[in-house]
Every structure is written in C-alpha cells, then in structure tokens.
Scaffold this motif. Sequence first.
Motif, PDB file in Angstrom:
ATOM      1  N   LYS A 122       0.819  -1.205   0.000  1.00  0.00           N
ATOM      2  CA  LYS A 122       0.000   0.000   0.000  1.00  0.00           C
ATOM      3  C   LYS A 122       0.858   1.263   0.000  1.00  0.00           C
ATOM      4  O   LYS A 122       0.522   2.263  -0.626  1.00  0.00           O
ATOM      5  CB  LYS A 122      -0.931  -0.005   1.207  1.00  0.00           C
ATOM      6  CG  LYS A 122      -2.050  -1.039   1.139  1.00  0.00           C
ATOM      7  CD  LYS A 122      -3.006  -0.877   2.301  1.00  0.00           C
ATOM      8  CE  LYS A 122      -4.174  -1.851   2.201  1.00  0.00           C
ATOM      9  NZ  LYS A 122      -3.791  -3.235   2.430  1.00  0.00           N
ATOM     10  N   SER A 123       1.990   1.221   0.722  1.00  0.00           N
ATOM     11  CA  SER A 123       2.847   2.408   0.789  1.00  0.00           C
ATOM     12  C   SER A 123       3.516   2.671  -0.553  1.00  0.00           C
ATOM     13  O   SER A 123       3.570   3.812  -1.030  1.00  0.00           O
ATOM     14  CB  SER A 123       3.886   2.260   1.901  1.00  0.00           C
ATOM     15  OG  SER A 123       4.629   1.079   1.741  1.00  0.00           O
ATOM     16  N   LYS A 126       1.021   4.095  -2.998  1.00  0.00           N
ATOM     17  CA  LYS A 126       0.736   5.520  -2.789  1.00  0.00           C
ATOM     18  C   LYS A 126       1.838   6.391  -3.386  1.00  0.00           C
ATOM     19  O   LYS A 126       1.567   7.469  -3.937  1.00  0.00           O
ATOM     20  CB  LYS A 126       0.536   5.797  -1.299  1.00  0.00           C
ATOM     21  CG  LYS A 126      -0.791   5.265  -0.766  1.00  0.00           C
ATOM     22  CD  LYS A 126      -0.966   5.551   0.706  1.00  0.00           C
ATOM     23  CE  LYS A 126      -2.254   4.912   1.220  1.00  0.00           C
ATOM     24  NZ  LYS A 126      -3.464   5.514   0.659  1.00  0.00           N
ATOM     25  N   SER A 127       3.077   5.942  -3.296  1.00  0.00           N
ATOM     26  CA  SER A 127       4.187   6.697  -3.886  1.00  0.00           C
ATOM     27  C   SER A 127       4.032   6.777  -5.408  1.00  0.00           C
ATOM     28  O   SER A 127       4.237   7.831  -6.013  1.00  0.00           O
ATOM     29  CB  SER A 127       5.528   6.040  -3.538  1.00  0.00           C
ATOM     30  OG  SER A 127       5.734   6.047  -2.144  1.00  0.00           O
ATOM     31  N   ILE A 128       3.653   5.653  -6.017  1.00  0.00           N
ATOM     32  CA  ILE A 128       3.455   5.625  -7.469  1.00  0.00           C
ATOM     33  C   ILE A 128       2.308   6.551  -7.871  1.00  0.00           C
ATOM     34  O   ILE A 128       2.408   7.315  -8.839  1.00  0.00           O
ATOM     35  CB  ILE A 128       3.182   4.182  -7.947  1.00  0.00           C
ATOM     36  CG1 ILE A 128       4.433   3.318  -7.749  1.00  0.00           C
ATOM     37  CG2 ILE A 128       2.746   4.151  -9.405  1.00  0.00           C
ATOM     38  CD1 ILE A 128       4.190   1.834  -7.906  1.00  0.00           C
ATOM     39  N   MET A 129       1.219   6.513  -7.115  1.00  0.00           N
ATOM     40  CA  MET A 129       0.062   7.341  -7.437  1.00  0.00           C
ATOM     41  C   MET A 129       0.353   8.826  -7.229  1.00  0.00           C
ATOM     42  O   MET A 129      -0.158   9.680  -7.946  1.00  0.00           O
ATOM     43  CB  MET A 129      -1.156   6.907  -6.607  1.00  0.00           C
ATOM     44  CG  MET A 129      -1.625   5.509  -6.935  1.00  0.00           C
ATOM     45  SD  MET A 129      -1.948   5.286  -8.701  1.00  0.00           S
ATOM     46  CE  MET A 129      -1.561   3.556  -8.901  1.00  0.00           C
ATOM     47  N   GLU A 130       1.171   9.100  -6.231  1.00  0.00           N
ATOM     48  CA  GLU A 130       1.579  10.486  -5.986  1.00  0.00           C
ATOM     49  C   GLU A 130       2.310  11.029  -7.216  1.00  0.00           C
ATOM     50  O   GLU A 130       2.049  12.139  -7.680  1.00  0.00           O
ATOM     51  CB  GLU A 130       2.488  10.536  -4.750  1.00  0.00           C
ATOM     52  CG  GLU A 130       2.639  11.909  -4.155  1.00  0.00           C
ATOM     53  CD  GLU A 130       3.296  11.841  -2.773  1.00  0.00           C
ATOM     54  OE1 GLU A 130       3.027  12.740  -1.965  1.00  0.00           O
ATOM     55  OE2 GLU A 130       4.075  10.912  -2.516  1.00  0.00           O
ATOM     56  N   GLN A 131       3.217  10.226  -7.780  1.00  0.00           N
ATOM     57  CA  GLN A 131       3.964  10.626  -8.974  1.00  0.00           C
ATOM     58  C   GLN A 131       3.040  10.746 -10.187  1.00  0.00           C
ATOM     59  O   GLN A 131       3.274  11.572 -11.077  1.00  0.00           O
ATOM     60  CB  GLN A 131       5.075   9.609  -9.264  1.00  0.00           C
ATOM     61  CG  GLN A 131       6.186   9.626  -8.228  1.00  0.00           C
ATOM     62  CD  GLN A 131       7.129   8.436  -8.359  1.00  0.00           C
ATOM     63  OE1 GLN A 131       7.168   7.789  -9.397  1.00  0.00           O
ATOM     64  NE2 GLN A 131       7.873   8.154  -7.296  1.00  0.00           N
ATOM     65  N   ALA A 132       1.981   9.924 -10.223  1.00  0.00           N
ATOM     66  CA  ALA A 132       1.040   9.968 -11.345  1.00  0.00           C
ATOM     67  C   ALA A 132      -0.027  11.047 -11.150  1.00  0.00           C
ATOM     68  O   ALA A 132      -0.950  11.161 -11.959  1.00  0.00           O
ATOM     69  CB  ALA A 132       0.375   8.613 -11.522  1.00  0.00           C
ATOM     70  N   TYR A 140       1.285   8.939   6.240  1.00  0.00           N
ATOM     71  CA  TYR A 140       2.704   8.569   6.234  1.00  0.00           C
ATOM     72  C   TYR A 140       2.814   7.126   5.761  1.00  0.00           C
ATOM     73  O   TYR A 140       2.147   6.235   6.292  1.00  0.00           O
ATOM     74  CB  TYR A 140       3.310   8.701   7.637  1.00  0.00           C
ATOM     75  CG  TYR A 140       4.707   8.130   7.740  1.00  0.00           C
ATOM     76  CD1 TYR A 140       5.812   8.855   7.313  1.00  0.00           C
ATOM     77  CD2 TYR A 140       4.910   6.838   8.240  1.00  0.00           C
ATOM     78  CE1 TYR A 140       7.100   8.327   7.386  1.00  0.00           C
ATOM     79  CE2 TYR A 140       6.199   6.306   8.321  1.00  0.00           C
ATOM     80  CZ  TYR A 140       7.282   7.056   7.884  1.00  0.00           C
ATOM     81  OH  TYR A 140       8.557   6.523   7.951  1.00  0.00           O
ATOM     82  N   HIS A 141       3.641   6.897   4.744  1.00  0.00           N
ATOM     83  CA  HIS A 141       3.868   5.523   4.271  1.00  0.00           C
ATOM     84  C   HIS A 141       5.341   5.335   3.959  1.00  0.00           C
ATOM     85  O   HIS A 141       5.720   4.813   2.918  1.00  0.00           O
ATOM     86  CB  HIS A 141       2.983   5.195   3.059  1.00  0.00           C
ATOM     87  CG  HIS A 141       2.847   6.303   2.053  1.00  0.00           C
ATOM     88  ND1 HIS A 141       3.711   6.488   1.009  1.00  0.00           N
ATOM     89  CD2 HIS A 141       1.932   7.305   1.969  1.00  0.00           C
ATOM     90  CE1 HIS A 141       3.333   7.538   0.290  1.00  0.00           C
ATOM     91  NE2 HIS A 141       2.263   8.056   0.854  1.00  0.00           N
ATOM     92  N   GLY A 142       6.183   5.758   4.920  1.00  0.00           N
ATOM     93  CA  GLY A 142       7.633   5.701   4.738  1.00  0.00           C
ATOM     94  C   GLY A 142       8.263   4.416   5.241  1.00  0.00           C
ATOM     95  O   GLY A 142       7.593   3.533   5.790  1.00  0.00           O
ATOM     96  N   ASP A 143       9.588   4.334   5.073  1.00  0.00           N
ATOM     97  CA  ASP A 143      10.340   3.127   5.425  1.00  0.00           C
ATOM     98  C   ASP A 143      10.615   3.012   6.916  1.00  0.00           C
ATOM     99  O   ASP A 143      10.760   1.907   7.446  1.00  0.00           O
ATOM    100  CB  ASP A 143      11.681   3.096   4.670  1.00  0.00           C
ATOM    101  CG  ASP A 143      11.473   2.940   3.173  1.00  0.00           C
ATOM    102  OD1 ASP A 143      10.446   2.334   2.787  1.00  0.00           O
ATOM    103  OD2 ASP A 143      12.322   3.416   2.400  1.00  0.00           O
ATOM    104  N   THR A 202       4.612  -4.485   8.198  1.00  0.00           N
ATOM    105  CA  THR A 202       4.902  -3.101   7.817  1.00  0.00           C
ATOM    106  C   THR A 202       3.597  -2.303   7.800  1.00  0.00           C
ATOM    107  O   THR A 202       2.594  -2.749   7.233  1.00  0.00           O
ATOM    108  CB  THR A 202       5.556  -3.039   6.420  1.00  0.00           C
ATOM    109  OG1 THR A 202       6.660  -3.931   6.400  1.00  0.00           O
ATOM    110  CG2 THR A 202       6.029  -1.635   6.094  1.00  0.00           C
ATOM    111  N   MET A 203       3.621  -1.102   8.412  1.00  0.00           N
ATOM    112  CA  MET A 203       2.402  -0.324   8.582  1.00  0.00           C
ATOM    113  C   MET A 203       2.491   1.036   7.889  1.00  0.00           C
ATOM    114  O   MET A 203       3.573   1.563   7.652  1.00  0.00           O
ATOM    115  CB  MET A 203       2.128  -0.074  10.076  1.00  0.00           C
ATOM    116  CG  MET A 203       2.053  -1.325  10.944  1.00  0.00           C
ATOM    117  SD  MET A 203       0.724  -2.460  10.461  1.00  0.00           S
ATOM    118  CE  MET A 203      -0.724  -1.434  10.761  1.00  0.00           C
ATOM    119  N   LEU A 204       1.311   1.585   7.575  1.00  0.00           N
ATOM    120  CA  LEU A 204       1.208   2.981   7.175  1.00  0.00           C
ATOM    121  C   LEU A 204       0.100   3.600   8.014  1.00  0.00           C
ATOM    122  O   LEU A 204      -0.709   2.892   8.624  1.00  0.00           O
ATOM    123  CB  LEU A 204       0.920   3.121   5.678  1.00  0.00           C
ATOM    124  CG  LEU A 204      -0.380   2.560   5.094  1.00  0.00           C
ATOM    125  CD1 LEU A 204      -1.551   3.550   5.256  1.00  0.00           C
ATOM    126  CD2 LEU A 204      -0.219   2.254   3.626  1.00  0.00           C
TER     127      LEU A 204
END
Length: 680
Positions: A122-123, A126-132, A140-143, A202-204
Amino acid sequence: MTHAQKMFSKILIANRGEIACRVINTARKMGILTVAVYSDADANSLHVNMADEAIYLGPSPSRESYLLGENVIAAAKKTGAQAIHPGYGFLSENAEFCRLCEQENITFIGPPVAAIEAMGSKSAAKSIMEQAQVPLVPGYHGDDQTEAVIKKAADDMGYPVLLKATAGGGGKGMRQVWSEAEFSEGFAAAKREAKSSFGDDTMLVEKYLTQPRHVEIQVFCDNHGNAVYLFERDCSVQRRHQKVIEEAPAFNMSAALRAQMGESAIKSAKAIGYQGAGTVEFLLDVDGSFYFMEMNTRLQVEHPVTEMISGQDLVEWQLRVAAGERLPKTQDELAINGHAFEARIYAEDANNDFLPATGTLSFLQPPEESEHVRVDTGVRQGDEVSVYYDPMIAKLIVWDENREKALQRLTKALTEYKINGVTTNIDFLYNLATTPAFINQDIDTGFIEKHHSDIFHSNEQTLADELPMAALYLVLSLAEKAQIAAANTTDPYSPWNTTNAWRLNEAHLHQLFLSHNEIEYPVNVEQKRQGTGSYYLITVNHPQFAERTLDCQGRIEGDKLHVSIDGHRSQATITRDGDNISLYRQNGVFNFTYIQPDCGIHDDHEQQGGLTAPMNGTMVSVLINAGDKVVKDQPLMILEAMKMEHTIKAPSDGVVETLYYKAGDMVDGGCELLAFNTED
C-alpha cells in the motif's frame, strides 16, 4: 503475460467455492474445458463436481493446499491447462506465483508481475500514485517503521487516524485510532494481525475521514494499450472493514464526477502498466473530493453488480484479454442500465460481533433466479461450512431499472432465502436494507455503527404486533400438523389428534413462552369458535405490554402468515428452524425462540464468564498470567478463527486462577480457556 494467438482450450482455476463455480460457468459458455483443484475439505464440493477434471492439492488448511503455488503449477502441467485463473484471495495477488506461471509458459489470467508487485504494498502504491498525480489521503507511508515515527505522523495530522498493514487486504491489520492515548494499543494489535495474516507487519498511517464513502472503479486494460472503466460501485456498508452490501452505480453520482473518478482510475492503471481486470478504490468525501486508497489487481467479489448494469461478462473479458485479444468494447460503447445490489450471505452470528459460524447446511433454498435475481454460490444442501475457509455461503445479486425498485427486489429475495443448519446473516441484511437511512441513501462507511439500534431491533416496544403474530403462527402450525397426522391415522377423530387445547369445562387455552432478544414473554392464546371457523384471543403477560387482549384470526399459506389483529389485516414471511422463528416484515425481521414446556432459557454467560472458545481456532496471544487480578471487560486472550481475531474479555472483576492454553496452541470450540474466580 503471453500473447496467445487463439483462445485457450483448457484452463485451471486455482480457487474454490463460488468464484471457482463462477469462472467454470463462463468457461463452459465459451467452450473452454476446466480443471478444478481441491483440498480434503473440498473433495465433494460443487466446484469439483462442475469442472471437467479435478486435481487434489493437499490437506484442508489453505497453507497446505490452495496456497502451494508449485502444486497448482504441477496440476496445470499434468492436465495440459494453458492458463490459470486465480479467482480472488489465495494466489490471486501473489507476484511470485505469477512469476512461476511465466517461467512455466502458463498464462496467468491477471496482470503482469510488475503490476502486482507495484500494488502489493500500500505504501509503494501511494508513492506511485503520488507521482502519477492521483489524489491521496494525507498520511505517512515511509520506510521508518518505528512506533515513535508513525505516532508522530499521526499526532501531526490529528486524530482520528487509520493504521493499515501495507500488505494484504480484507480489513486485516487495520485499526481506527481515535486519540493519542489509544495509539500504542492499536499499533500493536494491527502489527500482530498483519504478521499473522500476511507474514509482514509493515504499517502505514493516514488521516481517517469521518463521513467517507467507499467508491471503487472497475478498470480493464488489454495488451494493446487500450483501457476503459466500467463505472463505479459503492461499497460503503462494511463490517470489520469487509463489505456487506454493494451497489452499482453509486447513488448521487454526477456524470462529471463519474468521469473524473474513472479517468483517475485509468491513470492509476496505466501508471503501473496494467493488464486485465482491476479495481481502483477511492474514498469519496462529502464535499465531492476523492482520494486513492488502493488498487486490487484481481477480480473483485462484488463484480456481479457491474455485470448487471453493464451487460458485460467480466470473466469473459479476462479470458479474452489474457489470450491477447483487444478489449471487447470501447469507452463510448459502454453504458449504465438500471441499478444492482449484491448482498453477501455469510454463515455468521451478526448479533455476536459477526462471529463466523460452522455447521452443515441441512436445508438450503435460495430465491428463484430470473433476469432480476442472480445467486452466485459454491455450496449445495448438505454441504458443510468448515472452519478452514471464509464462511461466505453465496452472493445474492438483484437488478431493476432504478435503485428503489432494485432495493425492493433485494428485500423480497432475502425473505425467500431459506437456510437451516447454520446461523446466517440474512436477517441482519434484511434489517439493514429496510432501514430508512439506507433507503434514503444516508450512507457512509460508518453506517452499521451509526444505525445499530435500527438494524438489530433492540427496542422491544416494536413487538406489539410481531409477538402475537409469532404466537398465532405457532398455534396454527400445531393445528396444521395435527390435521396431517389425523389424515394418516386409522382414527382421524381421536382427541389425541387435536391441538385445540381442549380441556373439560375449561377454556381452550394455549400457554406459550416466546423469547426475543433474551427476554422471555409468556403469551396466552385462547381459541374461540365462530361458525365453522375459529378466532383467537391473545394476551401477552409482560410489563412491557399494555393489559389488552387482541382479537386475532389467521392462516398459513406456504411461508406466508396472513393475520387480522383487531381488524387490522397484514402479513409476514415466516421461516422456522426448529424452535427458532423469524418474521420478515416491512420494518425488519424479528427473531423469536419458542421455549418448549418445562424448558426455560438460562443465560450461562455470566456463570461461565464467557471464557469458553467461541469456535475452533488458534491462540494468538495470552495477555494475563495465572493469579492476576483483572477488571470487568479487560482483554484476557486473543483467539484467531476463520481469518478473524476474537478478544476474550473478563466477564467481571475477578482473579485468573489457571490458564489452559498458551500462544500458538490450537483450541477446540466450546472448550474452557481459563479458570476464573469472580469477585463477590
């Protein structure tokens, strides 16, 4: 994904139950042979009987059968299946399985490996969709997965927030957190459930919208660069973050908003090089703004409502795209026709926090199918609902030309769905669909919690007509049974073949005891003669009922009870399972238990402390030690059963004397979990 030059002649379905049957039906229509796979529990199941061939995979637990990708591949190779349809769940979103298919030159009827991997987290999604430039909910969906970092993000965006596991779905590893004080407990519970369900904790965290709708867009992409959206589904009505009733199209959806969401969904799919059927899920806020939530890289459970309003067979589309064909329709050729609902029929106890139920379907009679009513199922009468798999019995889908008419179809079909042998959620679904808020489209993802009292009919005052009707039904049933017995005896006029409560020099009086919502009601039914027929005087002896005697008449016709109470004529649909009677009325369903003479209802919950296992499962966590003093409602143990966690709580203040299980132990339903001493 391979680019076949012609349609497959044989496919394997790497799934079970209703979705396996659903795929087989379309394959048959297209002249494609099918191979089923099965476990010990499914050896005599419907999907196995429907398929042209079937291959045994292993023991009943899915991790020892349906989740063994190598065994599924071996079955496909053995039978000469050119492609594998994964259904949903199990291996449907497993990138490694998709890669195995590719390596063995077997077509995976779904998206390419890269697309599954991109949306599997899911994290990362979200990064891919943010770029799109697809709109996202703040979060927050960080490492950095330390609790302090994720909590700071939650604190900064403000409560409530939603904690979500980045892997998997189905509401697992998900917790609403309403305040800073609740964060640590919610974080630990979500991580534990995520680890258990997906092997990945892993959580967001994201901002929790308080009145959102869950609206998802059905997208389809082929291997030639074409993409369309087949409109939207509203899936807002949920319990435990799992969908209950879905509808298409979404209500109050303008053409402009539909196009905007549809184009965003296609943009999402193209951003990951998607192929096949996919669903882009959005949260739709009250102001019309919408946010990307996740993308499911598979067919959805609720796909039939889209089929009903679009006139398209989505499984056929999947097969054609997987075989290298172009999409069957362009966007301009697709249109919405009418309105559809899907209700998921589950073996579960809605009155007991939706606890899954197991047992044998001793009687199973779905409503008659037609152009308006469709039933997708994987079970037959006599089949067992086992502890090993999701307890869904069927999907009830209805269609009509508008929402109001479709909703009438749904409620009628629910009254016609008869199941005995296991507890089901049919009554709950009927009550939900008949609430004024649902009818009036006052719906968001918190619907069930907001309208709990309407759905569960906790107000005993509503029984003014229903209780006398249930009593009258019992008396009429006894008379009907006696008439049948009399017709089959050598002495039909024997007094032993009557049930009119005859007593020498006494009134013909039936004294009944009926229970509703754990309250026992004594009811007197006095039979009176009127010409060649009878009428009944009914009195309820309970403080909640006014002191009055009702003049009642009635007759049973099939599953319909026709009554006249003090001149007011009405009817109800009746279902009966032993001593349990359900009355389906316009304002909901009312459940009664007939208490046989000399048998009272005793609630052992307090005596036993609720400390027995509700069903077979695995002990996830033991939160206390022997000798601990605990307070009422304090969590003591967490049991996992049928893919859900169940918290065992202290029934009162007291002391835990002995623990009988530890984390990891298998637990049998009904067994005592611990010895508990109640404080006086």
